[in-house]
Write a protein that holds these residues in place. Sequence first.
Motif, PDB file in Angstrom:
ATOM      1  N   THR A  60      62.198  57.297  13.185  1.00 55.73           N
ATOM      2  CA  THR A  60      63.416  56.649  13.632  1.00 55.73           C
ATOM      3  C   THR A  60      63.150  55.154  13.574  1.00 55.73           C
ATOM      4  O   THR A  60      62.364  54.637  14.358  1.00 55.73           O
ATOM      5  CB  THR A  60      63.778  57.065  15.062  1.00 55.73           C
ATOM      6  N   GLY A  61      63.766  54.450  12.598  1.00 62.27           N
ATOM      7  CA  GLY A  61      63.403  53.058  12.395  1.00 62.27           C
ATOM      8  C   GLY A  61      61.946  52.991  11.954  1.00 62.27           C
ATOM      9  O   GLY A  61      61.550  53.638  10.990  1.00 62.27           O
ATOM     10  N   THR A  62      61.131  52.220  12.666  1.00 56.55           N
ATOM     11  CA  THR A  62      59.696  52.163  12.363  1.00 56.55           C
ATOM     12  C   THR A  62      58.898  53.073  13.288  1.00 56.55           C
ATOM     13  O   THR A  62      57.675  53.118  13.210  1.00 56.55           O
ATOM     14  CB  THR A  62      59.180  50.717  12.479  1.00 56.55           C
ATOM     15  N   ARG A 113      46.266  56.168  18.316  1.00 56.56           N
ATOM     16  CA  ARG A 113      47.388  56.915  18.889  1.00 56.56           C
ATOM     17  C   ARG A 113      48.230  56.053  19.805  1.00 56.56           C
ATOM     18  O   ARG A 113      49.463  56.152  19.831  1.00 56.56           O
ATOM     19  CB  ARG A 113      46.847  58.116  19.681  1.00 56.56           C
ATOM     20  N   HIS A 114      47.582  55.184  20.565  1.00 55.12           N
ATOM     21  CA  HIS A 114      48.318  54.416  21.560  1.00 55.12           C
ATOM     22  C   HIS A 114      49.212  53.350  20.926  1.00 55.12           C
ATOM     23  O   HIS A 114      50.254  53.009  21.489  1.00 55.12           O
ATOM     24  CB  HIS A 114      47.344  53.813  22.574  1.00 55.12           C
ATOM     25  N   ALA A 115      48.831  52.847  19.761  1.00 64.00           N
ATOM     26  CA  ALA A 115      49.723  51.924  19.052  1.00 64.00           C
ATOM     27  C   ALA A 115      50.972  52.661  18.572  1.00 64.00           C
ATOM     28  O   ALA A 115      52.097  52.133  18.635  1.00 64.00           O
ATOM     29  CB  ALA A 115      48.987  51.299  17.867  1.00 64.00           C
ATOM     30  N   VAL A 116      50.790  53.895  18.116  1.00 63.00           N
ATOM     31  CA  VAL A 116      51.927  54.707  17.686  1.00 63.00           C
ATOM     32  C   VAL A 116      52.853  54.991  18.868  1.00 63.00           C
ATOM     33  O   VAL A 116      54.081  54.849  18.774  1.00 63.00           O
ATOM     34  CB  VAL A 116      51.444  56.021  17.046  1.00 63.00           C
ATOM     35  N   TYR A 117      52.270  55.372  19.992  1.00 63.98           N
ATOM     36  CA  TYR A 117      53.087  55.663  21.170  1.00 63.98           C
ATOM     37  C   TYR A 117      53.819  54.414  21.653  1.00 63.98           C
ATOM     38  O   TYR A 117      54.960  54.493  22.122  1.00 63.98           O
ATOM     39  CB  TYR A 117      52.215  56.214  22.295  1.00 63.98           C
ATOM     40  N   ARG A 118      53.187  53.264  21.525  1.00 64.49           N
ATOM     41  CA  ARG A 118      53.830  52.020  21.960  1.00 64.49           C
ATOM     42  C   ARG A 118      55.107  51.769  21.150  1.00 64.49           C
ATOM     43  O   ARG A 118      56.157  51.412  21.698  1.00 64.49           O
ATOM     44  CB  ARG A 118      52.855  50.853  21.798  1.00 64.49           C
ATOM     45  N   THR A 119      55.017  51.989  19.844  1.00 60.69           N
ATOM     46  CA  THR A 119      56.186  51.808  18.989  1.00 60.69           C
ATOM     47  C   THR A 119      57.280  52.814  19.332  1.00 60.69           C
ATOM     48  O   THR A 119      58.466  52.471  19.395  1.00 60.69           O
ATOM     49  CB  THR A 119      55.787  51.950  17.510  1.00 60.69           C
ATOM     50  N   ILE A 120      56.886  54.042  19.572  1.00 59.56           N
ATOM     51  CA  ILE A 120      57.870  55.073  19.928  1.00 59.56           C
ATOM     52  C   ILE A 120      58.553  54.728  21.246  1.00 59.56           C
ATOM     53  O   ILE A 120      59.782  54.857  21.372  1.00 59.56           O
ATOM     54  CB  ILE A 120      57.189  56.457  19.991  1.00 59.56           C
ATOM     55  N   ARG A 121      57.756  54.291  22.243  1.00 56.22           N
ATOM     56  CA  ARG A 121      58.355  53.913  23.537  1.00 56.22           C
ATOM     57  C   ARG A 121      59.393  52.807  23.356  1.00 56.22           C
ATOM     58  O   ARG A 121      60.463  52.828  23.966  1.00 56.22           O
ATOM     59  CB  ARG A 121      57.272  53.414  24.508  1.00 56.22           C
ATOM     60  N   ASP A 122      59.051  51.839  22.524  1.00 57.19           N
ATOM     61  CA  ASP A 122      59.926  50.677  22.369  1.00 57.19           C
ATOM     62  C   ASP A 122      61.171  50.985  21.547  1.00 57.19           C
ATOM     63  O   ASP A 122      62.267  50.479  21.838  1.00 57.19           O
ATOM     64  CB  ASP A 122      59.159  49.531  21.700  1.00 57.19           C
ATOM     65  N   GLU A 123      61.022  51.827  20.515  1.00 54.95           N
ATOM     66  CA  GLU A 123      62.103  51.990  19.552  1.00 54.95           C
ATOM     67  C   GLU A 123      62.839  53.322  19.639  1.00 54.95           C
ATOM     68  O   GLU A 123      64.009  53.404  19.248  1.00 54.95           O
ATOM     69  CB  GLU A 123      61.552  51.809  18.130  1.00 54.95           C
ATOM     70  N   ALA A 124      62.165  54.363  20.108  1.00 57.88           N
ATOM     71  CA  ALA A 124      62.809  55.688  20.125  1.00 57.88           C
ATOM     72  C   ALA A 124      62.294  56.496  21.302  1.00 57.88           C
ATOM     73  O   ALA A 124      61.567  57.471  21.126  1.00 57.88           O
ATOM     74  CB  ALA A 124      62.545  56.420  18.810  1.00 57.88           C
ATOM     75  N   PRO A 125      62.657  56.105  22.530  1.00 62.08           N
ATOM     76  CA  PRO A 125      62.117  56.806  23.704  1.00 62.08           C
ATOM     77  C   PRO A 125      62.519  58.271  23.788  1.00 62.08           C
ATOM     78  O   PRO A 125      61.852  59.052  24.468  1.00 62.08           O
ATOM     79  CB  PRO A 125      62.672  56.010  24.886  1.00 62.08           C
ATOM     80  N   LEU A 126      63.623  58.649  23.121  1.00 63.48           N
ATOM     81  CA  LEU A 126      63.986  60.055  22.960  1.00 63.48           C
ATOM     82  C   LEU A 126      63.944  60.344  21.465  1.00 63.48           C
ATOM     83  O   LEU A 126      64.948  60.278  20.758  1.00 63.48           O
ATOM     84  CB  LEU A 126      65.377  60.349  23.527  1.00 63.48           C
ATOM     85  N   LEU A 127      62.742  60.640  20.968  1.00 63.23           N
ATOM     86  CA  LEU A 127      62.512  60.761  19.531  1.00 63.23           C
ATOM     87  C   LEU A 127      62.744  62.193  19.067  1.00 63.23           C
ATOM     88  O   LEU A 127      62.125  63.128  19.574  1.00 63.23           O
ATOM     89  CB  LEU A 127      61.076  60.333  19.205  1.00 63.23           C
ATOM     90  N   GLN A 128      63.628  62.370  18.096  1.00 59.55           N
ATOM     91  CA  GLN A 128      63.896  63.691  17.544  1.00 59.55           C
ATOM     92  C   GLN A 128      62.699  64.170  16.724  1.00 59.55           C
ATOM     93  O   GLN A 128      62.177  63.442  15.881  1.00 59.55           O
ATOM     94  CB  GLN A 128      65.134  63.637  16.650  1.00 59.55           C
ATOM     95  N   LEU A 129      62.277  65.424  16.967  1.00 60.66           N
ATOM     96  CA  LEU A 129      61.181  66.028  16.225  1.00 60.66           C
ATOM     97  C   LEU A 129      61.677  67.292  15.538  1.00 60.66           C
ATOM     98  O   LEU A 129      62.619  67.935  16.008  1.00 60.66           O
ATOM     99  CB  LEU A 129      60.015  66.394  17.160  1.00 60.66           C
TER     100      LEU A 129
END
Length: 404
Positions: free
Chosen positions: A4-6, A20-36
Motif C-alpha cells: 500500500t503505497g511504499t 523487520r522494524h524498519a518495515v514495521y515503521r513504514t507500515i505504521r506510518d502509511e498503512a496502519p490497517l494493511l490489507q493482506l
Amino acid sequence: MTQTGTAVFDPASPTFHADRHAVYRTIRDEAPLLQLPGPVPTIMVSRWADVDQVLRDKVVRMRPVGAGAPPWLGDGAAADMFLGQMLFTDAPDHTRLRRSTTPAFRPRTIATLRADVETAVDARIAVLRELGSFDAVADLAEHVPAAAVCSILGIPEPDWPALIRGAVDFVTILSPLPPPADRLAAAENICRWYLDYFADLVADRRAHPRGDDDFLTALIAQQEAGAMSGNELLVTAHSVLNAGFETTMSALANGLQGLLSDPAQWSALAADPGLAAVAVEESLRWEAPAQLLTRYAPEDLELPSGTVPAGTAIVVAAASANRDDRRFDDPDAFDLARTDTTHLAFSAGRHTCIGAHLGRMELDIAFRKLAAAFPDLHLVAGGEAPREPNPVFPTLRSLPVATS
C-alpha cells in the motif's frame, strides 16, 4: 506480498528479515490497517493503540466459530497439535483448558521453582567461567528455561535437549501466515514426535503417579474425569513446555543483545542489580519473542485507525506496537532509564501468556547473576547474530559473547 503505497509486508523478503522494524515503521506510518492476502479478508494492525484494543476486546475471537486448523497444516499431527492448543481457543474451551494449566504457573509453584532457577543459573555461570567466550544462546539462554519448565513437567534431564531442539520447528504451526513447504514438513515431523513423546510420558505417569503436587499427574486426573480429551491432554502438556521455554529463551537472548549493544547499559546493570526488573521489561518490549499474533473480528470493530469489517482475520503485529513512537520515546533504543515499561510481548486480556510470571522470574535472576558474575561481558567483535527466518518467532540462532 502486500503493498500500500511504499508500505510493503513480504515476510519472505530478505529486506524484511534484514530490518523487520524498519518495515514495521513504514507500515505504521502509511498503512496502519494493511490489507493482506488470505482465504478470508485479512488485515494487519501495527500501531500500539490498535493492537492494544484488539488484544483486549471481549468480542474479538481467536478463530471463527467452528473453524478447523489452517488448511496449509493438512490433517496430520500438525493439525492435531493446532486444534488442541489453548492458545487458539475461545470460551468456554479456553476457560476450561486455561484452568487446567493454572497449577503449573501459580505463584506458589513459581516461588518453589526460584531456588531451582537460581541453582541452574549458577551452574551455567560456572561452566561459562571456564569457557571465557561462548554463545549466549546455545550455552546459556537455552538452559535456564529448560531446567524450570522440565522440572514442572517432571521430564527426565536426558530428554531435555531433544525436546528443546524441536521448538524451532514446532513454532511454525503458530504462524498466521502460510510457511514455506520445507518448514511445514519439519513442523509435521516434530509435531508427530512431540505427540508420541508425551503419549509415552503420560502412559508412564499413569502407571507411576507422583501425588497431588505433580502437575502432569493432576492433568491426567482431569482428563480421566472428562475435563479434556486425550489429544488435549497431550497438547496441553506440550503447551506448558513451549510456553515455559520459547518466550523466555528468546527474551533472555534478545535482552543480552540489547544490553551488550550499548556497553553503558550493561555497566549500569552490573553497578545496580536492581535494574534487572527494568531490563526484563525492556527486553520484552524491545524485541518481542512472538512478533505476530492472530485474531478474528466476528463483527465490525472500530479502532483508532479505522474500521475492521466483520469477518476479517487480523494479524496483530505486537513487535511493531512495542516500538510505536506514538507510544514510546526513542522506541528503537534499548534503555534501562526508560520509565514506561509497558509492552504487549505477553499479549493482553484473556489470552495473556500464562507463563509470564515464570518467565519474568527467570529473566530477573539471569540478568542479576550474569551482570554480577561478568561485569565485563561484551559482544564479540565481528560476531554474527543470525535469526530464524520466521516472521512470528525470529529467534536468535546465536550470539557470540566474551567475558574478557
